[in-house]
Scaffold this motif. Structure first.
Motif, PDB file in Angstrom:
ATOM      1  N   ASP A   1      23.910 101.484  65.889  1.00 36.04           N
ATOM      2  CA  ASP A   1      25.275 101.172  65.438  1.00 36.04           C
ATOM      3  C   ASP A   1      26.310 101.671  66.431  1.00 36.04           C
ATOM      4  N   ASP A   2      26.133 102.940  66.854  1.00 41.34           N
ATOM      5  CA  ASP A   2      27.082 103.533  67.807  1.00 41.34           C
ATOM      6  C   ASP A   2      27.060 102.767  69.129  1.00 41.34           C
ATOM      7  N   ALA A   3      25.841 102.402  69.570  1.00 38.20           N
ATOM      8  CA  ALA A   3      25.710 101.678  70.847  1.00 38.20           C
ATOM      9  C   ALA A   3      26.422 100.327  70.760  1.00 38.20           C
ATOM     10  N   ARG A   4      26.216  99.648  69.643  1.00 38.97           N
ATOM     11  CA  ARG A   4      26.829  98.307  69.497  1.00 38.97           C
ATOM     12  C   ARG A   4      28.353  98.398  69.426  1.00 38.97           C
ATOM     13  N   LYS A   5      28.838  99.402  68.677  1.00 36.14           N
ATOM     14  CA  LYS A   5      30.300  99.553  68.542  1.00 36.14           C
ATOM     15  C   LYS A   5      30.928  99.830  69.904  1.00 36.14           C
ATOM     16  N   ALA A   6      30.273 100.687  70.687  1.00 36.01           N
ATOM     17  CA  ALA A   6      30.813 101.013  72.018  1.00 36.01           C
ATOM     18  C   ALA A   6      30.818  99.763  72.896  1.00 36.01           C
ATOM     19  N   ALA A   7      29.740  98.980  72.817  1.00 40.28           N
ATOM     20  CA  ALA A   7      29.671  97.748  73.617  1.00 40.28           C
ATOM     21  C   ALA A   7      30.777  96.784  73.205  1.00 40.28           C
ATOM     22  N   GLU A   8      31.037  96.710  71.889  1.00 43.81           N
ATOM     23  CA  GLU A   8      32.112  95.822  71.410  1.00 43.81           C
ATOM     24  C   GLU A   8      33.463  96.215  72.002  1.00 43.81           C
ATOM     25  N   ARG A   9      33.677  97.535  72.139  1.00 43.44           N
ATOM     26  CA  ARG A   9      34.962  97.991  72.713  1.00 43.44           C
ATOM     27  C   ARG A   9      35.137  97.464  74.136  1.00 43.44           C
ATOM     28  N   ILE A  10      34.047  97.503  74.908  1.00 43.99           N
ATOM     29  CA  ILE A  10      34.127  97.020  76.300  1.00 43.99           C
ATOM     30  C   ILE A  10      34.327  95.502  76.313  1.00 43.99           C
ATOM     31  N   ASN A  11      33.569  94.798  75.475  1.00 45.57           N
ATOM     32  CA  ASN A  11      33.683  93.333  75.439  1.00 45.57           C
ATOM     33  C   ASN A  11      35.070  92.897  74.977  1.00 45.57           C
ATOM     34  N   ALA A  12      35.639  93.649  74.008  1.00 45.41           N
ATOM     35  CA  ALA A  12      36.978  93.302  73.502  1.00 45.41           C
ATOM     36  C   ALA A  12      38.034  93.466  74.591  1.00 45.41           C
ATOM     37  N   GLY A  13      37.770  94.354  75.534  1.00 44.99           N
ATOM     38  CA  GLY A  13      38.722  94.570  76.630  1.00 44.99           C
ATOM     39  C   GLY A  13      38.474  93.645  77.813  1.00 44.99           C
ATOM     40  N   GLY A  14      37.569  92.667  77.639  1.00 49.35           N
ATOM     41  CA  GLY A  14      37.325  91.695  78.715  1.00 49.35           C
ATOM     42  C   GLY A  14      36.152  92.067  79.614  1.00 49.35           C
ATOM     43  N   GLY A  15      35.439  93.174  79.299  1.00 50.58           N
ATOM     44  CA  GLY A  15      34.273  93.556  80.105  1.00 50.58           C
ATOM     45  C   GLY A  15      33.003  92.936  79.565  1.00 50.58           C
ATOM     46  N   LYS A  16      31.873  93.352  80.166  1.00 48.97           N
ATOM     47  CA  LYS A  16      30.578  92.820  79.717  1.00 48.97           C
ATOM     48  C   LYS A  16      29.675  93.991  79.381  1.00 48.97           C
ATOM     49  N   ALA A  17      29.249  94.070  78.115  1.00 50.31           N
ATOM     50  CA  ALA A  17      28.387  95.196  77.725  1.00 50.31           C
ATOM     51  C   ALA A  17      27.435  94.781  76.614  1.00 50.31           C
ATOM     52  N   ILE A  18      26.294  95.466  76.565  1.00 46.79           N
ATOM     53  CA  ILE A  18      25.388  95.304  75.423  1.00 46.79           C
ATOM     54  C   ILE A  18      25.003  96.698  74.928  1.00 46.79           C
TER      55      ILE A  18
END
Ligand SMILES: NC(=O)c1ccc[n+]([C@@H]2O[C@H](COP(=O)([O-])OP(=O)(O)OC[C@H]3O[C@@H](n4cnc5c(N)ncnc54)[C@H](O)[C@@H]3O)[C@@H](O)[C@H]2O)c1
Length: 275
Positions: free
Chosen positions: A40-57
């Motif tokens: 859950d924590d990993a996904r939430k952190a990745a979402e923060r990067i993706n929401a800012g225009g980055g690429k994360a999983i």
């Protein structure tokens, strides 16, 4: 942007220092794999990067489990094609107590995550970096890898000193594969966990006694050093330990600074020969 197109795995980056490093690498254009033992924590952190225009999983893997790490590396290669940067950040603290009282289970767990976890992640990623003939390994160490500290028990100090040895050995071993290996040694760093686990009074005491620059590190302070080691600017830098500690390793905090200044004034004012 310093890391455009590069792919970074940051272990234990669901929160704390690892999260700070992952967010900073995302801002610098890297594809970021947020690893944590909690999905859950990993996904939430990745979402923060993706929401800012980055690429994360976000990928769950326990760094003490080689099968899970191998699966994470395979998924990283499937999604992004390379692993350019490995940040070994996942780590646990230990309860401060005398060594004679440390349960064997605690010793095994602390050494298992902090030292063996680094070994296992390196073991899984190094073959990929060797094939690429390029790579960056950054170990998030501690003041406890430079001297003893009272923040944990001897198990924590031993685990971080062990990781320093691993850093130096690997820097030599991997140099002819163009892979650099460095460590960052943060001092007291204000993470949510540190904030929850200490009182304001305790943190002020640590600042006064130990930290010449007069404040705890932020996760951004540590992330800045990680970006440097990961960037092309550090192409010729390997086998280094970088203290990000506000000057703790100089030895004298604010409390002692006042005493030392007073002594200097006395000496300067005393007639020659009366010092
Ligand atoms: N906070 C400090 O003052 C400080 C100072 C010096 C060094 N450090 C080091 O920095 C690193 C991060 O510390 P932090 O303060 O951010 O801690 P933290 O507890 O806030 O975060 C650590 C993260 O690692 C994850 N993790 C723990 N064990 C794991 C495992 N087996 N597999 C995968 N993930 C795992 C946790 O779930 C958590 O998300 C550690 O290596 C720590 O020793 C911290």
């Amino acid at each position: 942007m310093e890391l455009t197109g590069k792919t970074a795995i940051v272990t234990g980056s669901g929160r704390g220092i690892g999260l700070g490093i992952a967010l900073a690498m995302g801002r610098e254009g890297a594809n970021v794999v947020i690893n944590d033992r909690y999905l859950d924590d990993a996904r939430k952190a990745a979402e923060r990067i993706n929401a800012g225009g980055g690429k994360a999983i976000g990928l769950a893997a326990d760094v003490t489990n080689f099968d899970e790490i191998e699966a994470m590396v395979a998924e990283t290669l499937r999604r992004f094609g390379t692993v350019d940067i490995l940040v070994n950040n996942a780590g646990i603290e230990s309860t401060p107590m005398l060594l004679k009282d440390v349960p064997e289970r605690q010793w095994d767990r602390v050494l298992g995550v902090n030292l063996k976890g680094t070994f296992l992640c390196c073991k899984a990623v190094i073959p990929v970096m060797m094939r690429q003939n390029k790579g960056r390994i950054i170990n998030i160490n501690s003041l406890a890898g430079r001297r003893m500290t009272f923040f944990g028990s001897a198990d924590y100090t031993a685990s971080k000193h062990g990781q320093v040895g691993l850093t130096l050995h690997l820097a030599w071993e991997l140099a002819d594969s163009n892979i650099t290996v460095n460590a960052i040694c943060p001092g007291a760093t204000l993470t949510p966990l540190a904030e929850e686990g200490t009182t304001v009074e305790y943190r002020e005491m640590v600042t006064k006694r130990l930290i010449p620059l007069g404040r705890w590190c932020t996760t951004d302070d540590v992330a800045g050093a990680a970006i440097y080691f990961a960037s092309d600017r550090a192409d010729m830098v390997t086998g280094q330990l970088l203290d990000v500690d506000g000057g703790v390793m100089t030895g004298y905090g604010e409390d002692l600074r006042a005493v030392i200044r007073q002594r200097m004034e006395q000496v300067q004012q005393a007639p020659a020969g009366k010092q």
